[in-house]
Every structure is written in C-alpha cells, then in structure tokens.
Design a protein around this motif. Structure first.
Motif, PDB file in Angstrom:
ATOM      1  N   ARG A   1       9.943  -6.858 -39.299  1.00 25.46           N
ATOM      2  CA  ARG A   1       8.510  -6.886 -39.116  1.00 25.46           C
ATOM      3  C   ARG A   1       7.424  -7.111 -40.343  1.00 25.46           C
ATOM      4  O   ARG A   1       6.634  -8.062 -40.013  1.00 25.46           O
ATOM      5  CB  ARG A   1       8.079  -5.859 -38.147  1.00 25.46           C
TER       6      ARG A   1
ATOM      7  N   PRO B   1      16.426   0.788 -30.691  1.00 23.84           N
ATOM      8  CA  PRO B   1      15.028   1.119 -31.086  1.00 23.84           C
ATOM      9  C   PRO B   1      14.996   1.906 -32.310  1.00 23.84           C
ATOM     10  O   PRO B   1      14.078   1.642 -33.060  1.00 23.84           O
ATOM     11  CB  PRO B   1      14.382   2.131 -30.043  1.00 23.84           C
TER      12      PRO B   1
ATOM     13  N   GLN C   1       4.262  -0.760 -20.796  1.00 20.37           N
ATOM     14  CA  GLN C   1       4.150   0.238 -21.418  1.00 20.37           C
ATOM     15  C   GLN C   1       2.951   0.331 -22.279  1.00 20.37           C
ATOM     16  O   GLN C   1       2.201   1.274 -22.653  1.00 20.37           O
ATOM     17  CB  GLN C   1       5.202   0.397 -22.350  1.00 20.37           C
ATOM     18  N   ASP C   2       2.515  -0.913 -22.533  1.00 20.69           N
ATOM     19  CA  ASP C   2       1.143  -1.133 -23.502  1.00 20.69           C
ATOM     20  C   ASP C   2      -0.023  -0.505 -22.416  1.00 20.69           C
ATOM     21  O   ASP C   2      -0.973   0.114 -23.090  1.00 20.69           O
ATOM     22  CB  ASP C   2       0.873  -2.581 -23.768  1.00 20.69           C
TER      23      ASP C   2
ATOM     24  N   ALA D   1      14.774  -4.366 -31.232  1.00 18.81           N
ATOM     25  CA  ALA D   1      13.731  -3.041 -30.796  1.00 18.81           C
ATOM     26  C   ALA D   1      14.104  -2.436 -29.385  1.00 18.81           C
ATOM     27  O   ALA D   1      14.285  -1.351 -29.182  1.00 18.81           O
ATOM     28  CB  ALA D   1      12.441  -3.382 -30.998  1.00 18.81           C
ATOM     29  N   ARG D   2      14.310  -3.486 -28.627  1.00 21.87           N
ATOM     30  CA  ARG D   2      14.538  -2.898 -27.231  1.00 21.87           C
ATOM     31  C   ARG D   2      15.978  -2.576 -27.210  1.00 21.87           C
ATOM     32  O   ARG D   2      16.203  -1.464 -26.455  1.00 21.87           O
ATOM     33  CB  ARG D   2      14.396  -4.299 -26.233  1.00 21.87           C
ATOM     34  N   ALA D   3      17.105  -3.126 -27.593  1.00 16.60           N
ATOM     35  CA  ALA D   3      18.550  -2.620 -27.767  1.00 16.60           C
ATOM     36  C   ALA D   3      18.581  -1.511 -28.300  1.00 16.60           C
ATOM     37  O   ALA D   3      19.445  -0.637 -27.998  1.00 16.60           O
ATOM     38  CB  ALA D   3      19.189  -4.027 -27.910  1.00 16.60           C
TER      39      ALA D   3
ATOM     40  N   GLU E   1      25.340  -2.069 -23.653  1.00 19.78           N
ATOM     41  CA  GLU E   1      24.511  -1.138 -23.075  1.00 19.78           C
ATOM     42  C   GLU E   1      25.041  -0.747 -21.748  1.00 19.78           C
ATOM     43  O   GLU E   1      25.001   0.568 -21.401  1.00 19.78           O
ATOM     44  CB  GLU E   1      23.195  -1.953 -22.873  1.00 19.78           C
TER      45      GLU E   1
ATOM     46  N   ARG F   1      13.267 -12.408 -31.527  1.00 20.72           N
ATOM     47  CA  ARG F   1      14.755 -11.860 -31.830  1.00 20.72           C
ATOM     48  C   ARG F   1      14.445 -10.414 -32.430  1.00 20.72           C
ATOM     49  O   ARG F   1      15.153  -9.477 -32.040  1.00 20.72           O
ATOM     50  CB  ARG F   1      15.141 -12.556 -33.012  1.00 20.72           C
TER      51      ARG F   1
ATOM     52  N   GLU G   1      12.068  -8.353 -31.408  1.00 27.10           N
ATOM     53  CA  GLU G   1      11.588  -7.542 -30.241  1.00 27.10           C
ATOM     54  C   GLU G   1      13.028  -7.360 -29.266  1.00 27.10           C
ATOM     55  O   GLU G   1      13.300  -6.093 -28.484  1.00 27.10           O
ATOM     56  CB  GLU G   1      10.565  -8.211 -29.239  1.00 27.10           C
ATOM     57  N   ASP G   2      14.000  -8.115 -29.496  1.00 28.02           N
ATOM     58  CA  ASP G   2      15.260  -7.813 -28.734  1.00 28.02           C
ATOM     59  C   ASP G   2      15.980  -6.769 -29.230  1.00 28.02           C
ATOM     60  O   ASP G   2      16.556  -5.978 -28.743  1.00 28.02           O
ATOM     61  CB  ASP G   2      16.216  -9.066 -28.866  1.00 28.02           C
TER      62      ASP G   2
ATOM     63  N   GLU H   1       7.219   0.045 -16.405  1.00 29.50           N
ATOM     64  CA  GLU H   1       6.973  -1.328 -16.924  1.00 29.50           C
ATOM     65  C   GLU H   1       5.746  -1.186 -17.527  1.00 29.50           C
ATOM     66  O   GLU H   1       4.930  -0.083 -17.524  1.00 29.50           O
ATOM     67  CB  GLU H   1       7.040  -2.467 -16.085  1.00 29.50           C
TER      68      GLU H   1
END
Length: 833
Positions: free
Chosen positions: A557, A548, A271-272, A544-546, A497, A539, A541-542, A269
């Motif tokens: 963006r 990429p 990642q930043d 981008a996570r699911a 997923e 939304r 980011e959702d 976790e």
C-alpha cells in the motif's frame, strides 16, 4: 395564550412564518395534540384561510403509519387551526444538526418513502419534504407532517409568502425551483436532500440567498457522500437526478432500494458503513432515539444489562433487590443441600444395618477382586483394549469369565465401550479415521451395537466423505497455484479458503494460501511498476481479503501511494503542457500536440476529469477551425477537421451544426456550378429586389411582413443569382440591423417593438451571444414600465408589463417587489384602468 373551544393550550412547541404550533389537550377525548394555528396576518388574502382549511381536510383523509394524523380542522374567529397527532420525539434532526447513524438514516428514508408512495397514489404532492416536517414517535418510528399545507400555499401565480416559490429552497427539486408542474418525483428529490443531511449533518447546497440556492439545485452536480458512505451513493444519485425521468419513479422503488442496502448491512457486508456508524455514549440507552434493527425489531442495540439497570428509574434499588434475591437463594440452597446430605447418610446407614448379612455374601474373592481393581485402574489410565492382558477390556472380561453374573465386571465392560466411542469421536474430529474405525469396531463388539455406536459410525462416515472432498479441493488448489490461476471461483485462493473452512487446522492449505498471497503480491508490484495503479490496488485488496495478516500488505500500500503521488505529478505536468499546446494552437497533427497528451493521460486514467474536459476543448477548437474554413468556403479543410472532431465527440451539438454548414456549402457549390448565367432581364429583377430589400431593412421590416421583408427579398434575389455578393452581405448584416433597431426601440420606450426585434434576432441568428443580454435589458425596461404604472395606479397596465418581464427573466429579483406593490395596489381599492 390563545383560546380555541374544545382545546386547552398547554405550551408553544414552535413558531414559523405561517403558523404557530402548540401542545394542547383535546378535552373531548382527553388526549394531547399538536395544535397548528395559522398566523392571522395571512388573512390579508381573503381566500387564504379557506384554502388552508380545504386542503387540510383533504390531508386528513390520509391514513398511513408514517403520516402524522390529522384529528380536527376548524376556525374560531380569526384563528384557522389544525389539531394533529402529537409526536413527542421531535424532529428527525436535533437542533445542533448533527449527522445520524446509517441505520437510523436508512430507516427514516425507507419509512418516509412509503408515506410519499401512499400519498402520491392518492394524487397528493407534499412539496415541502424537509427534516422539520419529519417527526419521531416515542418508539423511534418516523412520520411525515404538513401534508396539504404546502399544497394550500399554492396560488395561481405559483408564489406565496412575499414572492417565495412553494417549498423550502434548500430541499426543493430543480423543477420546483423552475416553477414547473410537480409530481411525486419532486418529493423524492427532497427526500434525497434529507438523506444527505441525515448522513452528513448539513445540506449540500449553500448560498447567500434563496434564489442562488434554487439555481444551484438546477446547475450544480449531484453532491457526493463521504468515502465511507460510498455504498449509498448510487441510491442518492437516483434520488437527486436533475431530471425527474432519471430518478426513482415512485416511493416503492426507493423503499426497495433501501431495503436491499439494509439486507446487505445485516449480512455483514458494507463494512465501511458499519465502521461509520456514530457511537452511542456509554451507560446510555435511549430507546426512542435508537432505530430498530432491519428485521423490524425495536430492541436497543447499544449498552449492557448493567447500563440498563443504571439508567432505568429505580435502577440501583432494582440491582440491590436482585443481589439480595441471589444471596437469599444461595443461602437457601446451601441449607437444603446440608439437610439432604444428613438425610442420605441416615438412610444409608439404616439400609446397611438391615442388609448386613446379604452384603457379606457379596464380598468378592481375592483374585476376582484384584482383576476388577486392575480393570478400573486400566480404564482410568485409558488402556481400554490390547493383547498383553493389562487392558481394561481384557481384565473385565477375565473377571466376567470367573463370575459370569458379576455386575461390576459387566458395568466395567459397558464403560469401556462408552470410552471407546469417546475415543473414536475424538479421532474422527482429528481426522485419524483408522483409529476411529478400530475403536468403533471394539465398541460394537462390547456393546453389541446400539444408538451411540451407530451415531458415532455415521459421524465417521460423514467425516471420511468430507475428508475425501478436502483432499480433492487441496489437489485442485495446488494445481491452480502451479498454473498461476490465483483468483476466481476456481482459483488457488478460493480453493485453499474452502479447505481451511472445512479444516481450520490444515497447515498445508494455510501454507498454500500464503504462497498464493506471495504470488499476488508479486503481481501487484509488477502492476505498480507498469503504472497500472488501479489494477495494482485491486490485487492488494485481494490479498487483504484472503490473507488479512499478510506482512506484505502495508509495504504494498505504501508503494502504491508513492506511485500514485508520482503518477499524479506526471499527469498534472502532462495536463499543463496540453493546455499550453492548446492555447498555442498546436491541437492535433504530428509532433507534440494537445490531443496526443490528453489521450495519453486517459490511457492511464480513463476517468480523469481534466483530461476529458481538455478533450472537449480540443473538439471545440477543431469545430472553430472547421467553421473558419467554412467561412472561407474551404470545404476540403473543413471536412478534415470535422472528421477529426467526430472521432472524439460524435454527439457534439456544435459538431452537428458544423456538419450541417458543410453540407450546405457543398450544396451551394453544386448549385452554383449547375446554375446558368443570369439573363439581362434576371439581372434587372435582382437589382430591383436588392433595392426593395435595402428599403425594407431601413424601415425595420427585417423578417415581417412575409414577402415584403428584407429577409425574403434578399432570399428571392439569391434564388435567381445564388452568388450575388450584395444579397449575401445583406443577409449577413440583418442580425446587426436587428440589434441596432432594438437599441433605438428601447431608447424610445417602444417595448413591444423591441420584443419583436429580439424574436427576429433569435430567428436570424439562434446562437447569437447577445440574445441573453438583450432579453435582460428588455426585462428591466418592462419592470421600469410596471413600476411607473403602479405609481400611476394603472394596475392592468402594470400587470401587462410585469408579465412581459417575467416571460423574459423569470428569476429577476425585482419581480417579487413589484408583485407585492401590485397586490397592495389592488388591496387599496384603487380602480383598474
């Protein structure tokens, strides 16, 4: 170099205002130590050296892995010294002050928090936690030094070196800056400043002098870390809370918080933070400088094996030696192989010659040989079973029928069974369960079962069960997508997923995930159009996570950034208009007004700081208007304004005061309405009280003595005639009389009288704006008095004046200078009068 018995001083390590630290050899045990020698100039205070030794001996009782150990404490002539553990890694920050990587910073904070928890449990407060007092051992672990020294610096006046408050200004807690009693939570605040500096490379508060830095610790907001470290901000907020009650309450709590972050870091976790870690230059491996991993290992985390060989002493020689070893090993292996091959040929030839008669009897007949050869060819071609007579199984079985003892046929059938198991395993992996079942049935028939068949059948059973679950998951995902339920544990994205995690090659699930991403993208565009930009960002980011690689992400963006820019400009315009309306007095009501505009901004951005500040200004304006109405005895208007302000800021202190005035006004109205008309005798008594009040006020008896003061006589008159204008005006005039009499008292150097008048004004008008100015003037007058008394060698009078000034203005810079003069007066041997 200095000389201290028992120690051979090698070289200086560092110098400070109080002491010099040397690298020395403790001759009795032949070990290197850090020898800290107190500056002889501090012996001007005859008690200083003894306190230095006493507190150092106390600190020597601290035994902890992250506390620098004290080996010896003593005095030789004018030298007071401490022999401490020598840590060769130096201070935790380099001289250039560069920021350290996140794992290193977290580990240092965790280790030092353990040390502080241990020390605090023994009722010990460090008081000077800073990077210079955190040293590194050769293995990279950190340790806290100077325990007890900061404590030895303390004195009854809470001042040490030329009037400086104990501690280093850039790292001291707000309560330390105020000179208050400290506990272990003050050290945790200082540790928070160290954490900020390790991550950012500088301290958060800067100013031209130490006093200004101390004030910033008290008044400035908690510093914010760069955005890439936002996951660490909550921990920093609790370390740097202005009030001790709002901080971590002990070092163990800090340690637990850091360990929780480290576990998240290990689990992939944050990642930043991973991206924010400073990179080590290539071909470098500094074991002492690289922090151990969170599992308490100390293996280096950078570089490669080749790099290690390069940087290790004799690395090139080591590499050449290994290459020679490999070459030698390879040559030796080749000669062994050649020898073994020659030996086998010779042995085989001999065996053939000895058994040639038996071998001739074993030569196959022509038809049988043909069947076996065709069976081998079919086995190699993968034709294992069939019904046309050309499969490996059919040909080997025909050969075995012709010669039931033929080993070649038996071995061929065994290899057919093994190949069938391999085909079944491949079919299971590709989810062709029907083929897998058929191949395993043939294999079982050929091999009569066995562990290999049973293992393959168990794998097929598990795969078929998993396949059923995947089908169910896919059906649920499709239903969720059809119903528009995209997010959450039961949403289409999460279900697709799960299908892909179980079967990465599932094209339908990947197509469904893309559809869900497209639906989320449509939602994000709609949210942008509605101005709900934070929801739109969530939304995106959702997506981008699911997914990429979804091609819509960059455009979304970009659209969001454009919308934020436009929204920001619109908000700025609204805020500017609201300020204009506020200045024009159009605060609330119908039509365009400041309150409506501020509320409109907050409806879109609940955390907008300018809008919230503007709302506070609206509340202040309403309270001001309410007080004006109260001054005019207009209770109705005041009540309306107070109610409006209460809806916006129910806990405002100014609002509470206005409400109290409103209650008093109503009570006065009720009392006035119920009070009977004063009799002639009462009116005569009121006149006498008013005359006595005026006389007392003129004589400076504003609130004292009780019963005879102007305040008490005016109140007595109002008790008889509650609406008496002269009494009301007299009470309202008392604060100004106090200010006027204060000015006279200061001018006449009657400073005790002036102090009484300041206290009187504070009681008459607690919120009076002039109180701070009057106190500052009086403090300067007391300081002038102290300066004069020092010049007259009247130490006791000077001390009294200095203490009076400190009570009024504890941070006045003149206090430091006069304290020094007063100490010099006492050291000079002058008498106290």
């Amino acid at each position: 170099m200095i000389e201290i018995p028992g120690y051979r001083v090698l070289r200086p390590l560092g110098r400070g205002g109080m002491a010099t630290v040397y690298l020395a050899m403790q001759e009795s045990v032949d070990r290197e130590v850090a020898l800290k020698v107190m500056s002889p100039t501090l012996l001007a205070d005859p008690t200083y050296g003894e306190r230095f030794l006493r507190e150092a001996r106390i600190a020597a009782k601290l035994h902890h892995p992250h506390v620098v150990g004290i080996h010896d404490v003593g005095r030789h002539g004018d030298y007071f010294y401490i022999a401490m553990e020598y840590l060769s890694g130096g201070a935790v920050l380099d001289e250039d002050g560069r920021a350290r990587d996140v794992p290193f910073a977290l580990r240092v904070v965790r280790e030092i928090s353990k040390a502080l928890h241990y020390a605090n449990a023994k009722n010990f407060v460090h008081r000077d936690v800073k990077p210079d007092n955190i040293l590194l051992r050769e293995d990279g672990s950190s340790a806290l030094t100077d325990f007890g020294i900061a404590r030895a610096n303390d004195s009854a006046t809470r001042m040490t070196r030329t009037g400086a408050v104990v501690g280093t200004p850039h790292y001291m807690s707000p309560e330390q800056a105020r000179g208050r009693t400290l506990d272990g939570r003050s050290d945790l605040y200082s540790l928070g400043i160290v954490m900020y500096e390790l991550l950012v490379g500088r301290v958060p508060y800067h100013a031209e002098d130490s006093l200004a830095v101390g004030i910033m610790h008290i008044t400035q907001p908690i510093p914010q870390l760069p955005n890439e470290y936002k996951a660490l901000q909550p921990t920093l907020d609790r370390l740097l809370a202005k009030e001790p009650e709002q901080r971590f309450q002990d070092g163990a709590a800090v340690c637990a918080a850091i360990e929780a972050i480290e576990r998240r870091f290990e689990n992939g976790e944050l990642q930043d933070l991973v991206r924010a870690r400073p990179r080590t230059p290539p071909a470098t491996l500094a074991v002492a400088a690289v922090p151990p991993s969170f599992g308490q290992r100390a293996e280096p985390s950078f570089g490669s094996i080749d790099d290690i060989a390069v940087d290790t002493p004799r690395g090139s020689d080591y590499r050449r030696a290994q290459q020679r070893e490999r070459k030698g090993s390879g040559a030796g292996a080749r000669w062994i192989f050649v020898g073994a091959f020659v030996f086998l040929i010779a042995a085989g030839g001999y065996a053939l010659w000895r058994n040639q008669d038996k071998l001739r009897a074993l030569l196959p007949r022509t038809e049988l040989n043909d069947q076996l050869a065709r069976g081998e060819a079919a086995l190699k071609a993968g034709r294992l079973v069939g019904t046309n007579g050309d499969s490996a199984r059919e040909l080997f079985e025909a050969a075995r029928s012709a010669d039931s003892d033929n080993e070649i046929a038996r071995g061929g059938l065994r290899r057919v069974g093994e190949a069938l198991i391999a085909q079944a395993t491949e079919a299971t992996a590709s989810r062709d369960f029907a083929t897998a079942r058929a191949r395993l049935a043939d294999a079982r028939a050929l091999l009569a079962g066995g562990p290999a068949v049973e293992k393959a059948e168990a794998e097929l059973k598990r795969a078929e069960s998993q396949g059923t679950q995947i089908v169910e998951l896919f059906d649920r995902a499709e239903a969720a997508l059809a119903n528009g339920k995209l997010l959450g544990a039961d949403g289409a994205v999460a279900l697709y997923e799960k299908v892909i995690a179980a079967d990465a090659s599932s094209a339908p699930a990947q197509a469904g995930l893309r559809k869900a991403g497209a639906a989320l993208a449509a939602q994000a565009r709609e949210l942008v159009a509605q101005g709900k930009l934070d929801d739109a960002a969530a939304r995106i980011e959702d997506i981008a996570r699911a997914i990429p690689s979804d091609p819509s992400i960059p455009n979304l963006r970009a659209d969001l950034a454009t919308a934020r820019t436009a929204a920001g400009a619109a908000v700025d315009a609204q805020l500017a208009k609201a300020q204009e309306l506020l200045r024009a007095g159009r605060i609330t009501g119908t039509g365009e007004n400041a309150l409506a505009l501020y509320q409109a901004v907050l409806a879109k951005d609940t955390n907008n700081a300018k809008a919230r500040a503007g709302l506070g200004q609206v509340v202040q304006a309403l309270v001001v208007q309410a007080n004006a109405a109260l001054d005019e005895d207009n209770a109705t208007t005041a009540d309306r304004l107070i109610r409006q302000a209460e809806q916006l800021a129910p806990n405002s202190a100014d609002l509470a005061a206005a409400k109290g005035r409103l209650r008093e006004l109503r009570e006065q109205v009720e009392i006035a309405a119920s009070r009977p008309v004063a009799t002639p005798e009462q009116q005569q008594k009121v006149a006498g009280l008013l005359a006595a009040a005026e006389k007392a006020a003129a004589a400076g008896k504003l609130m004292l003595p009780p019963g005879e003061s102007a305040y008490d006589r005016y109140r007595a008159a109002l008790a008889i005639d509650g609406n008496n204008a002269q009494a009301l005006a007299g009470l309202q005039d008392l604060p100004q009389r106090a200010r006027d009499q204060f000015n006279v008292a200061v001018g006449e150097q009657k400073l005790d009288r002036a102090r009484d008048l300041v206290e009187t004004l504070a009681q008459l008008s607690p919120g009076d704006a002039s109180l701070s100015t009057l106190r500052a003037r009086l403090a300067e007058a007391w300081l002038d008095e102290a300066d004069r008394r020092v010049g007259e060698n009247r130490a006791q009078d000077a001390r009294r004046a200095l203490d009076a000034a400190r009570d009024l203005a504890p941070y006045n810079p003149r206090l430091t200078v006069l304290e020094q003069k007063l100490r010099e007066l006492g050291a000079g041997g002058s008498g106290f009068r």
